[in-house]
Structure formats: C-alpha cells, structure tokens
Scaffold this active site. Structure first.
Site, PDB file in Angstrom:
ATOM      1  N   CYS A 278      -5.157  -4.611   5.563  1.00 36.27           N
ATOM      2  CA  CYS A 278      -3.728  -4.289   5.433  1.00 36.27           C
ATOM      3  C   CYS A 278      -2.937  -5.559   5.137  1.00 36.27           C
ATOM      4  O   CYS A 278      -1.986  -5.526   4.359  1.00 36.27           O
ATOM      5  CB  CYS A 278      -3.224  -3.596   6.687  1.00 36.27           C
ATOM      6  SG  CYS A 278      -3.587  -4.499   8.197  1.00 36.27           S
ATOM      7  N   GLU A 376      -0.324  -0.793  -3.581  1.00 37.24           N
ATOM      8  CA  GLU A 376      -1.340  -1.406  -2.726  1.00 37.24           C
ATOM      9  C   GLU A 376      -2.710  -0.916  -3.201  1.00 37.24           C
ATOM     10  O   GLU A 376      -3.098   0.221  -2.955  1.00 37.24           O
ATOM     11  CB  GLU A 376      -1.130  -0.971  -1.265  1.00 37.24           C
ATOM     12  CG  GLU A 376      -2.146  -1.568  -0.332  1.00 37.24           C
ATOM     13  CD  GLU A 376      -2.129  -0.963   1.083  1.00 37.24           C
ATOM     14  OE1 GLU A 376      -1.869   0.231   1.227  1.00 37.24           O
ATOM     15  OE2 GLU A 376      -2.403  -1.720   2.027  1.00 37.24           O
TER      16      GLU A 376
HETATM   17  P1  NAD Z   1      -5.519   7.123   5.997  1.00 34.92           P
HETATM   18  O1  NAD Z   1      -4.069   7.227   6.246  1.00 34.92           O
HETATM   19  O2  NAD Z   1      -6.110   7.951   4.899  1.00 34.92           O
HETATM   20  O3  NAD Z   1      -6.351   7.531   7.296  1.00 34.92           O
HETATM   21  C1  NAD Z   1      -6.188   6.864   8.530  1.00 34.92           C
HETATM   22  C2  NAD Z   1      -6.645   7.762   9.653  1.00 34.92           C
HETATM   23  O4  NAD Z   1      -5.779   8.886   9.744  1.00 34.92           O
HETATM   24  C3  NAD Z   1      -8.052   8.341   9.496  1.00 34.92           C
HETATM   25  O5  NAD Z   1      -8.662   8.380  10.764  1.00 34.92           O
HETATM   26  C4  NAD Z   1      -7.769   9.744   8.986  1.00 34.92           C
HETATM   27  O6  NAD Z   1      -8.821  10.646   9.274  1.00 34.92           O
HETATM   28  C5  NAD Z   1      -6.525  10.095   9.752  1.00 34.92           C
HETATM   29  N1  NAD Z   1      -5.674  11.130   9.134  1.00 34.92           N
HETATM   30  C6  NAD Z   1      -5.640  11.545   7.849  1.00 34.92           C
HETATM   31  N2  NAD Z   1      -4.661  12.462   7.696  1.00 34.92           N
HETATM   32  C7  NAD Z   1      -4.075  12.618   8.900  1.00 34.92           C
HETATM   33  C8  NAD Z   1      -2.979  13.409   9.366  1.00 34.92           C
HETATM   34  N3  NAD Z   1      -2.307  14.235   8.557  1.00 34.92           N
HETATM   35  N4  NAD Z   1      -2.625  13.306  10.660  1.00 34.92           N
HETATM   36  C9  NAD Z   1      -3.281  12.459  11.490  1.00 34.92           C
HETATM   37  N5  NAD Z   1      -4.316  11.685  11.097  1.00 34.92           N
HETATM   38  C10 NAD Z   1      -4.709  11.768   9.824  1.00 34.92           C
HETATM   39  O7  NAD Z   1      -5.805   5.570   5.807  1.00 34.92           O
HETATM   40  P2  NAD Z   1      -7.169   4.886   5.401  1.00 34.92           P
HETATM   41  O8  NAD Z   1      -7.411   5.193   3.953  1.00 34.92           O
HETATM   42  O9  NAD Z   1      -8.212   5.216   6.407  1.00 34.92           O
HETATM   43  O10 NAD Z   1      -6.800   3.325   5.577  1.00 34.92           O
HETATM   44  C11 NAD Z   1      -6.245   2.557   4.567  1.00 34.92           C
HETATM   45  C12 NAD Z   1      -4.763   2.343   4.790  1.00 34.92           C
HETATM   46  O11 NAD Z   1      -4.551   1.867   6.111  1.00 34.92           O
HETATM   47  C13 NAD Z   1      -4.164   1.272   3.887  1.00 34.92           C
HETATM   48  O12 NAD Z   1      -2.901   1.706   3.413  1.00 34.92           O
HETATM   49  C14 NAD Z   1      -3.986   0.078   4.798  1.00 34.92           C
HETATM   50  O13 NAD Z   1      -2.992  -0.840   4.397  1.00 34.92           O
HETATM   51  C15 NAD Z   1      -3.669   0.745   6.081  1.00 34.92           C
HETATM   52  N6  NAD Z   1      -3.967  -0.141   7.192  1.00 34.92           N
HETATM   53  C16 NAD Z   1      -2.939  -0.648   7.920  1.00 34.92           C
HETATM   54  C17 NAD Z   1      -3.178  -1.517   8.961  1.00 34.92           C
HETATM   55  C18 NAD Z   1      -2.045  -2.087   9.780  1.00 34.92           C
HETATM   56  O14 NAD Z   1      -2.306  -2.617  10.868  1.00 34.92           O
HETATM   57  N7  NAD Z   1      -0.814  -2.021   9.341  1.00 34.92           N
HETATM   58  C19 NAD Z   1      -4.489  -1.876   9.277  1.00 34.92           C
HETATM   59  C20 NAD Z   1      -5.512  -1.346   8.508  1.00 34.92           C
HETATM   60  C21 NAD Z   1      -5.248  -0.471   7.474  1.00 34.92           C
END
Ligand code: NAD
Length: 481
Positions: A278, A376
């Site tokens: 991130c 991103e």
């Molecule tokens: P994502 O949003 O697709 O999924 C994250 C999690 O949410 C997964 O466990 C997924 O199963 C769950 N999820 C999906 N839909 C949901 C819903 N409607 N309600 C509740 N949970 C749900 O993200 P990703 O693709 O796994 O991760 C990548 C993203 O995460 C990037 O945008 C990255 O920048 C961000 N990220 C942010 C940080 C931070 O600390 N700010 C850290 C790591 C990653």
C-alpha cells in the site's frame, strides 16, 4: 502441527473443517496446491457467538494478564517461523526472506502491543471533584485482511484488539488464507477458547462479517472501493470502523542525492513485494538534473535481480499474487503501450510462462493524466516523472485522491523535511520508505483510510472511553453549610 495441509478454521478454541473447500493457487506456478475452508453463514454465527461468549472473561482478565498471554503468543509464532514462512511464500509468492520478515513482524506486533499501556486520563482533579476516563474494550472485532501482507496485516489488528480486551474473528483474503489460519490455530494453545477465532471463505464472507449483528467493530485493510462498502455496511449497526485503504504514494527526488548510492533504495521503495505494498512508491518524481542518471541506474539495478519462484533461494522478485491482479497490472502496461509511452525496461509479459510474472517495468515520463500515474497499479510498474521546480513537484504529488504515504529524497535533511511537511499524506519518509512500527501511528488521509493503525492512537481505536465522575463530597458538604 502439519503446515502443508489440514487447513481449518478456529472457532471457540477448536479446529473446524468445512464441507466444501476453496482452491488456493501458488502464484509462482499458477497451480492449485491446497484446499482452504469455505465458511457458511451458520459457521460464521458460531464463530461470532464463540467470540461473544469469551469476551467478558477476557475483558475482566485485565491488561497485565492479557499482555503475558500476548507475549507467549508472539514467542510461539516466532518459534514456528520456518514452516509459516514457507507456507506464506507458497500462497503469496514473496521471496522467503521477505516472508520470514513478515512472520517476524507479526510476532513482534503481538509482543509490542503486550508492552503498551492503555492510559487512564484524569480530566478534573481538585478538592471535591475527580473525573477519570478509562478505556474499555468494544466487544467483538471483525478483522479483515488483504493478500499482499496477509499475516502481518491481520496481526496489526489482532494484537491491539486483544490487548485492549476485545475478542476477534479474523478473516483472511480468499487468495491467501493459509498462513493466517495456521497461525491462529497455533495460538489456540496459548489463548483462552473463543478469544481469537479465524474463518476463511469466498467473496460473500466479508460482507456477512461486516453486516453481522454480533460484531461491534470492523477493522479492514484493502482497497478503497471495498472500504466504502465496509463503511456502508457498518452504518446499519453503527459499528465502529478502522479502514486502511489504497495509496498512490509519490517520491520526490532532489538533485543533491548521491544517485548511485540511493538508486537501489529508491528501487526497493517501489518494487519490494513486486510493488504490492500500500505504501510502495507508485509515482517517482525526479529532478530534471539527475533524471537520466537515476533512470539508467534503476534500469541497471533491475536487470541484476532474479525474478522467479519465491521459494528458490536466489529469487529477489516474486510473481504478482493472483490472476486478477496480474490482469489489472497487464492492462495498465498495455494502456501505456497504446498511448505511446516509452518503456525504459520491461513492458513485455511472457504469456507462455507459468505463474503470474510481470517484469519490472519503468515508464519514461508519461503525462500526469495517464492511467499509470493516476491509478494505483499495485504491481511492478512505475512511472518516472521529470520535474524542474519543487513547488510544481509538490503540487503534482498532492494532486491525488489518495493520501497514504510519500517520501522525499535529498542530501539535505532540513530541506527534505520542509518539503515533507507540505505533502498531504498520513506518513512521509525521508530517504527511505515503509518504516513502520507498532508504536508509530499510521493513518490514511483523503481516500486512503479512516482512523489510525498502530501507536497509542491505533490501540485506542479498539477502545471506547468510559468516564467516571467521582462524588463531589467536599462540594456537597460546602453546599449544605
Ligand atoms: P480487497 O479490498 O479486494 O480485499 C480486502 C479484503 O476484503 C479481503 O479479505 C476480501 O475478501 C475482503 N472483502 C472483499 N469484499 C468485501 C466486502 N464487500 N465487505 C467486506 N470485506 C470484503 O483488497 P485486496 O485486493 O485484497 O488488497 C489490495 C488493496 O489493499 C490495495 O488497494 C492496497 O493499497 C490496499 N492495502 C492497503 C493497506 C493499508 O494499510 N492502507 C495495506 C495493504 C493493502
């Protein structure tokens, strides 16, 4: 414990298998290598009920005894680092050394929050009146983690939530559930039954968890789009939320740096974990005076790094974690080609290769409006952007919907700090990036988040204040006379 199979959920202190399972793919091969549990709504109800049942005793145990158990949990995690790191590499794709760092980080977060104190604030103290504000736990925390640092980011939530006296139901990403499920199963030997539960499942499980009436707080890390859905879902029950979301971090490189010494560091600021961080550098603003030299040094350094299966000892760069992300990054690279942007290296994806490999791709000064700058990518592609005046660079860095992190690179720390103070992000690093600690607040500005993780601010996100106003004995005595 068998770390190669028998992946189960942990509910109420017991291992729970499910009748159906979900395939888990090794991103280095593109092949399924394990079966993960697929939680049903009924099993989620059981997990939340177990967490609710465990809550009063855990809360009443008090911070010192909770801390002792968290320290034991951290030690146990560290003692099992070898098998956990191998599993993490297999499901996530990152090189073994990076996986070892992630497991060590998760153990360190547990032990660090064990040491952290939750303050009691005395608001008024004088003859006749004293108010004390105590920080109470919220209840049951639903912790939702992404796939880029599955274990560490889950424990960024679990450690402070448990320290504060909450119980937890953690849900890893369906792409990377295994190390988290094993770690939670492992910790059942230390923690009282029901204090830490893990569920795994498909795309429906996150929404079920955030909407569940037995959850008091949702702590979520993932994309901004999903974060909005989590916030909307939590509104129904007025659940507390913490959201750590996407970023598009800018690095501003001044002309006074030692280019050769800094190039590898700047490279890793963008490409560690194959760019899937991130707070990775996602826009690299370079002063025109050193643009060509730094670009050449980055290209040369990239060429020296073997990309391959993270399980191989020489690998420095692993694959992108999943097919969806592979397509997303590929799409952005193809857009660069279609728009006529020049590649300094990379840009060609070997469609015949197994696994989700994308070569390090550096894009030569694309327009500020291009997709590779505005979006991103979350993968190994980076736009290099030339600037002539620092005010212009700061304005371009800040012209962004996100506000997670950023960095300034200079031989003059005071000058770098003055620029850092102008960046509209939650964290700014100088001559480095991704220095994160359990004791240091980490927050996303703008569309990068809501609330704080880490530090005392992060710990207090798992608490709710309860103020006790002591009886005004002297005052009432005075009144009577
Ligand atoms: P994502 O949003 O697709 O999924 C994250 C999690 O949410 C997964 O466990 C997924 O199963 C769950 N999820 C999906 N839909 C949901 C819903 N409607 N309600 C509740 N949970 C749900 O993200 P990703 O693709 O796994 O991760 C990548 C993203 O995460 C990037 O945008 C990255 O920048 C961000 N990220 C942010 C940080 C931070 O600390 N700010 C850290 C790591 C990653």
């Amino acid at each position: 414990m068998n770390f190669d199979g028998d992946f189960v959920m942990s509910i109420g202190g017991r291992p729970v298998a499910t009748s159906t399972t979900l395939p888990v793919v090794n991103p280095a091969t593109g092949k399924v290598f394990a079966a993960a549990p697929d939680c049903t709504p009924e099993l989620l109800d059981r997990a939340v009920a177990a967490a609710r049942a465990a809550f009063p005793a855990w809360r009443d145990l008090g911070p010192d005894r909770r801390s002792a158990l968290l320290k034991q949990a951290g030690d146990l995690m560290a003692a099992n680092a070898e098998p956990l790191k191998a599993l993490l590499t297999r499901e996530q794709g990152k090189p073994l050394d990076d996986a070892a760092g992630e497991v060590a980080g998760a153990a360190y977060w547990l032990k660090s929050f064990a040491r952290m104190d939750i303050p009691v604030t005395v608001g008024q103290s004088g003859p006749g009146r004293r108010t004390e504000t105590h920080q109470m736990p919220l209840g049951v925390v639903g912790a939702i983690a992404p796939w880029n640092f599955p274990l560490l980011l889950a424990f960024w939530k679990i450690a402070p939530a448990l320290k504060a006296g909450n119980t937890v139901v953690v849900k890893p990403s369906p792409f990377t559930p295994l190390a988290t499920l094993k770690a939670v199963e492992l910790l059942q030997s230390v923690l009282p039954a029901g204090v830490l539960n893990a569920v795994g499942g498909g795309d429906d499980l996150g929404p079920w968890l955030t909407a569940h009436p037995g959850i008091d707080k949702v702590s979520f890390t993932g994309s901004t789009a999903t974060g909005r859905r989590v916030m909307a879902s939590a509104a129904e029950g007025l659940k507390r939320i913490t959201l750590e979301l996407g970023g598009n971090d800018a690095a501003i490189v001044l002309p006074d740096i030692d280019v050769d010494a800094m190039a590898p560091r700047i490279f890793w600021s963008a490409f560690r974990n194959s760019g899937q961080i991130c707070v990775a550098t996602k826009r690299l603003y370079i002063h025109a005076d050193i643009y060509d030299r730094l670009a050449a040094a980055l290209v040369a350094y990239a060429a020296s790094l073997p990309m391959g299966d993270g399980a191989m000892p020489d690998t420095k760069l692993g694959p992108v974690q999943n097919a969806r992300q592979f397509e997303r990054v590929k799409d952005i690279i193809e857009d660069c080609r279609a728009q006529g942007h020049r590649f300094l290296c990379g840009g060609d994806i070997d469609g015949g290769r197994d696994g989700y490999f994308i070569p390090v791709t550096l894009v030569d000064d694309p327009p500020e409006t291009s997709r590779v700058v505005r979006e991103e990518a979350f993968g190994p592609v980076l736009p290099l952007l030339k600037f002539h005046d620092i005010d212009g660079a700061v304005a371009r860095a800040n012209d962004c919907e996100y506000g997670l992190g950023g960095s300034v690179w200079s031989g003059d720390p005071a000058r770098a700090q003055a620029i850092a103070e102008r960046l509209e992000t939650g964290t700014v690093w100088i001559n480095d990036v991704q220095i994160l600690a359990p004791t240091v607040a980490f927050a996303g500005h703008k569309q990068s988040g809501f609330g704080v993780e880490n530090g005392l601010d992060g710990l207090l996100e798992y608490c709710i204040p309860r103020t006790i106003v002591m009886p005004a004995i002297v005052m009432s005595t005075e009144t009577e006379h």
